[in-house]
Structures are given as structure tokens and as C-alpha cells.
Design a protein around this motif. Structure first.
Motif, short mmCIF file in Angstrom:
data_model
loop_
_atom_site.label_atom_id
_atom_site.label_comp_id
_atom_site.label_asym_id
_atom_site.label_seq_id
_atom_site.Cartn_x
_atom_site.Cartn_y
_atom_site.Cartn_z
N ASP A 6 -5.33 15.73 6.06
CA ASP A 6 -4.57 14.62 6.64
C ASP A 6 -5.28 13.32 6.37
OD1 ASP A 6 -3.90 12.72 9.06
OD2 ASP A 6 -2.27 14.18 8.92
N SER A 7 -4.52 12.29 6.02
CA SER A 7 -5.12 11.00 5.67
C SER A 7 -5.69 10.29 6.88
CB SER A 7 -4.07 10.10 5.01
OG SER A 7 -3.00 9.85 5.90
N GLY A 8 -5.44 10.80 8.05
CA GLY A 8 -5.97 10.13 9.23
C GLY A 8 -7.38 10.51 9.57
N SER A 9 -7.93 11.58 8.94
CA SER A 9 -9.30 11.98 9.21
C SER A 9 -10.19 11.48 8.09
CB SER A 9 -9.40 13.51 9.30
OG SER A 9 -8.97 14.09 8.10
N ALA A 10 -11.19 10.72 8.43
CA ALA A 10 -12.04 10.10 7.41
C ALA A 10 -13.39 10.77 7.35
CB ALA A 10 -12.20 8.62 7.71
N ALA A 11 -13.94 10.80 6.18
CA ALA A 11 -15.30 11.27 6.00
C ALA A 11 -16.26 10.24 6.57
CB ALA A 11 -15.58 11.49 4.51
N PRO A 12 -17.46 10.65 6.97
CA PRO A 12 -18.43 9.70 7.53
C PRO A 12 -18.67 8.53 6.59
CG PRO A 12 -19.19 11.97 7.80
CD PRO A 12 -17.98 12.03 6.92
N VAL A 14 -16.54 6.15 5.82
CA VAL A 14 -15.32 5.62 5.22
C VAL A 14 -14.41 5.12 6.32
CG1 VAL A 14 -13.29 6.12 3.83
CG2 VAL A 14 -15.48 7.18 3.25
N ASP A 15 -14.14 3.82 6.32
CA ASP A 15 -13.24 3.21 7.29
C ASP A 15 -11.85 3.13 6.66
OD1 ASP A 15 -11.86 1.74 9.14
OD2 ASP A 15 -13.38 0.15 9.34
N LEU A 16 -10.93 3.96 7.16
CA LEU A 16 -9.59 4.03 6.56
C LEU A 16 -8.76 2.79 6.82
CD1 LEU A 16 -8.61 7.74 7.28
CD2 LEU A 16 -9.67 6.78 5.24
N ASP A 17 -9.16 1.97 7.77
CA ASP A 17 -8.37 0.79 8.12
C ASP A 17 -9.00 -0.50 7.62
OD1 ASP A 17 -6.31 2.17 9.62
OD2 ASP A 17 -7.90 2.62 11.06
N ARG A 18 -9.90 -0.39 6.66
CA ARG A 18 -10.54 -1.57 6.08
C ARG A 18 -10.43 -1.52 4.57
NH1 ARG A 18 -16.80 -3.53 7.21
NH2 ARG A 18 -16.70 -5.48 5.99
N ALA A 19 -10.03 -2.61 3.96
CA ALA A 19 -9.87 -2.66 2.51
C ALA A 19 -11.19 -2.33 1.80
CB ALA A 19 -9.36 -4.02 2.07
N VAL A 20 -11.09 -1.61 0.70
CA VAL A 20 -12.28 -1.22 -0.07
C VAL A 20 -12.62 -2.32 -1.07
CG1 VAL A 20 -13.26 0.52 -1.60
CG2 VAL A 20 -11.62 1.20 0.16
N GLY A 61 -5.78 -4.45 -2.52
CA GLY A 61 -6.16 -4.90 -1.18
C GLY A 61 -5.62 -4.06 -0.05
N ARG A 62 -4.91 -2.98 -0.35
CA ARG A 62 -4.41 -2.13 0.72
C ARG A 62 -5.55 -1.28 1.28
NH1 ARG A 62 -0.09 -2.20 -2.93
NH2 ARG A 62 1.86 -3.00 -2.00
N THR A 63 -5.47 -0.99 2.56
CA THR A 63 -6.49 -0.13 3.17
C THR A 63 -6.27 1.30 2.70
OG1 THR A 63 -5.15 0.42 5.11
CG2 THR A 63 -6.47 -1.61 5.22
N PRO A 64 -7.30 2.15 2.80
CA PRO A 64 -7.12 3.55 2.41
C PRO A 64 -5.97 4.23 3.14
CG PRO A 64 -9.45 3.04 2.63
CD PRO A 64 -8.70 1.83 3.12
N ARG A 65 -5.82 3.94 4.44
CA ARG A 65 -4.74 4.57 5.20
C ARG A 65 -3.37 4.13 4.66
NH1 ARG A 65 -5.34 6.96 9.90
NH2 ARG A 65 -7.21 5.74 10.42
N GLU A 66 -3.23 2.83 4.38
CA GLU A 66 -1.97 2.32 3.84
C GLU A 66 -1.67 2.95 2.48
OE1 GLU A 66 -1.99 -2.20 5.77
OE2 GLU A 66 -2.77 -1.82 3.75
N ASP A 83 -11.86 11.28 0.27
CA ASP A 83 -12.56 11.88 -0.86
C ASP A 83 -12.50 10.98 -2.08
OD1 ASP A 83 -13.85 14.29 -2.12
OD2 ASP A 83 -12.04 14.19 -3.34
N LEU A 84 -11.34 10.34 -2.29
CA LEU A 84 -11.20 9.42 -3.41
C LEU A 84 -12.12 8.22 -3.26
CD1 LEU A 84 -9.79 8.34 -5.96
CD2 LEU A 84 -8.04 7.37 -4.48
N VAL A 85 -12.18 7.65 -2.06
CA VAL A 85 -13.06 6.50 -1.83
C VAL A 85 -14.52 6.91 -2.06
CG1 VAL A 85 -13.88 4.84 -0.14
CG2 VAL A 85 -11.45 5.40 -0.25
N GLY A 86 -14.88 8.11 -1.60
CA GLY A 86 -16.24 8.59 -1.83
C GLY A 86 -16.57 8.72 -3.30
N ALA A 87 -15.60 9.18 -4.10
CA ALA A 87 -15.82 9.29 -5.54
C ALA A 87 -16.00 7.92 -6.17
CB ALA A 87 -14.63 10.02 -6.18
N LEU A 88 -15.24 6.94 -5.71
CA LEU A 88 -15.36 5.58 -6.23
C LEU A 88 -16.73 4.99 -5.90
CD1 LEU A 88 -11.81 4.18 -5.37
CD2 LEU A 88 -12.66 4.89 -7.62
#
Length: 408
Positions: A6-12, A14-20, A61-66, A83-88
Motif C-alpha cells: 500500500d502506498s500509504g506505508s512508507a519505509a523509514p 521516506v516522507d510520502l507527503d513531501r516532494a522529493v 514536484g508531486r509528493t510520493p503519495r500523490e 521502494d522507488l524513492v529509496g532506489a533513487l
């Protein structure tokens, strides 16, 4: 890329509501793959189209959750965006906290990256007028070889002096700037496109070589990669032409200079012939792989040859499905080209290496065991030490490569 997470659970971390804060990225789509990377760090990776779509959302500029919600709405499947953000982050495509963006900002002309040096020189060296000049010089050298046959490169040109130590040293010292020219052409052809480059010392079989790394080339459309790949061979061809013309101009006035130029021209011809060793990752191999869109043609072709041997010895074949489909298709005929490379190597060995080595060893033996002068004996001993030094250098590099591979 697809996952039931589920996209609502983030890995340590990673802030899903903040733009990367992604770096300036480049995208290159070929067939069903997209290469994404940053010229700022020269790190690149291949993504599937849906993964590239998510990266573009984050870059906009979209957040990971968006981005995950938009993806799920469009494709009807959830995605592990953390997982994608972690790979980046692992690829160093995410700007760290407090890292300066650059004088022009992330969207400016510099894209937050330090400008590439020598770009203007690269454009000049590979301009149309320059290519016209290169063609004229090469044509003139060929015409002179036809007019004066003794200018045609041959083995005898190597022995321009009775001192073999002087011959080896002169060829080594003389080849250093020519090797540097070869790699400089690679680098300038890349910098002409705004790509950074790195120069390192490597090894091919028992030879020490200089290598230019142009990691950013994978992010450039295929037709623009050809010149940086072929630039080194262009430099070698020009070096042979110029050395031949200098030898032609000085053969009557200064025979010594002419002899040295012909010796260095022949050594450069041998380096250019090296490109025909198709079982090595030469410039010609890289060019062919690029034209055909291969990923690791060398490994696939090597496995095809191994399977031919395994079938002949009754052993089970290797699984070729581990290789990219394009590599498997091309490897069916490229494996035979690798065999041609082996035959060419044996031909060069028999026609160049063996006669040259025989002459050197024979004369050294006569000098050390006969009535040669003290200078002749010292010359032979010095040559033996130089040969031993090169062998030690190759062994040291080989040991380093082995340790690096073991720790990877």
C-alpha cells in the motif's frame, strides 16, 4: 515496479507527503526501456516505462503519495512508491539536504550542475571544417605511401636504433602522448555534448591501457553516441597520417627523425589493429553494441561459444535466457565474429610479435654470451629490466581488479 504494498506505508526515512528534491534528470526511451540519470553525478539506470512515469511525476514536484495515487488511478494497480524513492536515493539522483542547487537553479540552463569544461574546444575539434582538414591530411598521407612505398608501416620500422633499450623507451615515451590524444578525442567528443569524462589506467590481457569513461553517454540518443565512441580511432588515424607526412618531409634532411616517426606510426597502426580483437571490449565492440541496441553482447556471445564447446563435450548447455533478448539474437552471429578476433590475434602474434620477439631475444643472447661490448650488454640488461617492470605492473593491476571484484 508493480507491488501489492500500500502506498500509504512508507519505509523509514521516506516522507510520502513531501516532494522529493530530485537532481536534473535526463530521460532516454529506447524500445520498452527508459534510461534515467543525472549529468550532475553521472549515475544512470534503466527503468520500465511505468517506473519512468512515476519518476517524471516526482520530478514535476508531486509528493510520493500523490504520484502513487495518480498511478493507481491510471493503471488500476498499487505501487511501492517508497521502494522507488529509496532506489533513487541509492542512485544519487536525490539532492541531499542543504546541497546547493547551483547558480542557475534546478530549472536554469545549468540545471544545477557545474558547467562542463572544454565543451567549446570539443565543438571546434569536431566541427565540419576540422573534418575536412582531417580528410585532406589522411588522403595526402595515403598518396605519399603509394608514391613512396617505404613509408608504408612495417615491422622493420620499429628497429630504428641498434640500442634496443632506446627503441623500447622511445616507443613507450612516444606512445604516451598518442595514447593521451586517443583518449582526449573520446573525452572532447563527449564534452562537446556536455558530458563529463574520467581517465583511468586499465589492463587488456597483458597490456596496460588508458581508458576514458563517458558514463553520461547512455543518456544520449543513440545516433549522437557514435562520434564519441569512434573519436579515438579517428585520433589514431590522424596520428599515423601526420607521422607519415613528417617522416616524408624529413627522410632526406634528418633520417633519424624520419625513422622515429615511422616507428611510432607503426606502433599506432598496431594499436588501431587492436580494435579487430572482437573478443575484447574495444571501441569497435562498443560501436557495434550501440548500433544494434545491445546490453551486454560480450557476455551473451561468450556463453554461445561456451555452449558450442559444451555440446561437443557432452555437457549440458548454459541457460541463455538470462541475457537480454537483443543480446541473444545478435550473439548468434557475433560469436563467430569473436572467433574471427581470435584468429586475427593469432595472425598478429605470428606475423608481428613472434618475429619481433625472436629478433630481440636472439640479439640479446648474442650480446650477453658473445663478444659484445659493455654498452651492448648493459643495453640488453636494461631491456630485460624494462620488460620485467611492465610484467609486474600488469600483475599488480590484475591483483587489484581481482580484489575489487571480490569485494563488490
Amino acid at each position: 515496479m508493480h507491488s501489492s504494498t500500500d502506498s500509504g506505508s512508507a519505509a523509514p526515512g521516506v516522507d510520502l507527503d513531501r516532494a522529493v528534491p530530485l537532481r536534473r534528470l535526463v530521460y532516454l526511451q529506447e524500445a520498452d526501456e527508459v534510461t534515467i540519470g543525472s549529468p550532475e553525478t553521472d549515475t544512470y539506470a534503466v527503468f520500465p516505462p511505468d517506473g519512468a512515469e512515476l519518476v517524471r511525476m516526482l520530478a514535476d514536484g508531486r509528493t510520493p503519495r500523490e504520484a502513487a495515487e495518480r498511478y493507481e488511478a491510471a493503471h488500476g494497480e498499487s505501487v511501492d512508491i517508497a521502494d522507488l524513492v529509496g532506489a533513487l536515493v541509492e542512485l544519487d539522483l536525490v539532492r541531499s539536504a542543504g546541497e546547493p542547487v547551483g547558480p542557475d537553479g534546478p530549472d536554469g540552463p545549468a540545471g544545477g550542475a557545474t558547467p562542463v569544461r572544454w565543451q567549446r574546444l570539443g565543438r571546434l575539434v569536431f566541427s565540419r571544417p576540422a573534418f575536412v582538414g582531417y580528410a585532406l591530411v589522411t588522403a595526402l598521407a595515403v598518396a605519399e605511401m603509394i608514391r613512396v612505398p617505404r613509408l608504408v608501416p612495417r615491422v622493420d620500422h620499429i628497429f630504428f636504433s641498434s640500442s634496443y633499450t632506446l627503441v623500447v623507451l622511445m616507443l613507450f615515451v612516444g606512445q604516451v602522448p598518442l595514447l593521451a590524444l586517443h583518449e582526449a578525442f573520446h573525452a572532447l567528443a563527449g564534452r562537446r555534448l556536455g558530458l563529463r569524462s574520467r581517465l583511468s589506467v586499465g589492463r587488456r590481457l597483458v597490456y596496460l591501457v588508458l581508458e576514458t569513461s563517458l558514463d553520461g553517454l547512455v543518456g544520449v540518443e543513440r545516433r549522437k553516441r557514435y562520434l564519441p565512441i569512434m573519436a579515438g580511432m579517428l585520433a589514431d588515424t590522424l596520428a599515423i597520417a601526420v607521422l607519415t607526412l613528417v617522416a616524408d618531409l624529413t627522410r632526406d634532411a634528418n633520417a633519424g627523425v624520419a625513422s622515429i616517426c615511422l616507428a611510432m606510426a607503426y606502433a599506432t597502426v598496431l594499436r588501431l589493429a587492436w580494435q579487430g580483437f572482437f573478443y575484447l571490449r574495444t571501441d569497435l565492440y562498443v560501436l557495434l553494441s550501440t548500433v544494434l541496441g545491445c546490453v551486454d553482447l560480450h557476455a551473451a556471445a561468450a556463453d554461445v561459444l561456451r555452449n558450442a564447446v559444451r555440446r561437443g563435450t557432452g555437457r549440458p548447455p548454459l541457460d541463455l535466457s538470462v541475457h537480454h533478448p537483443v543480446d541473444r539474437r545478435v550473439a548468434r552471429w557475433y560469436a563467430w565474429l569473436m572467433l574471427v578476433g581470435y584468429v586475427f590475434t593469432l595472425t598478429m602474434f605470428a606475423g608481428v610479435v613472434v618475429p619481433t620477439a625472436y629478433r630481440l631475444l636472439h640479439d640479446m643472447w648474442l650480446r650477453l654470451t658473445g663478444q659484445a661490448s659493455l654498452a651492448g650488454r648493459l643495453d640488453s640488461l636494461a631491456l630485460m629490466l624494462l620488460s620485467a617492470a611492465q610484467t609486474v605492473a600488469v600483475l599488480v593491476l590484475a591483483a587489484r581488479e581481482r580484489r575489487a571484484a571480490a569485494s563488490a
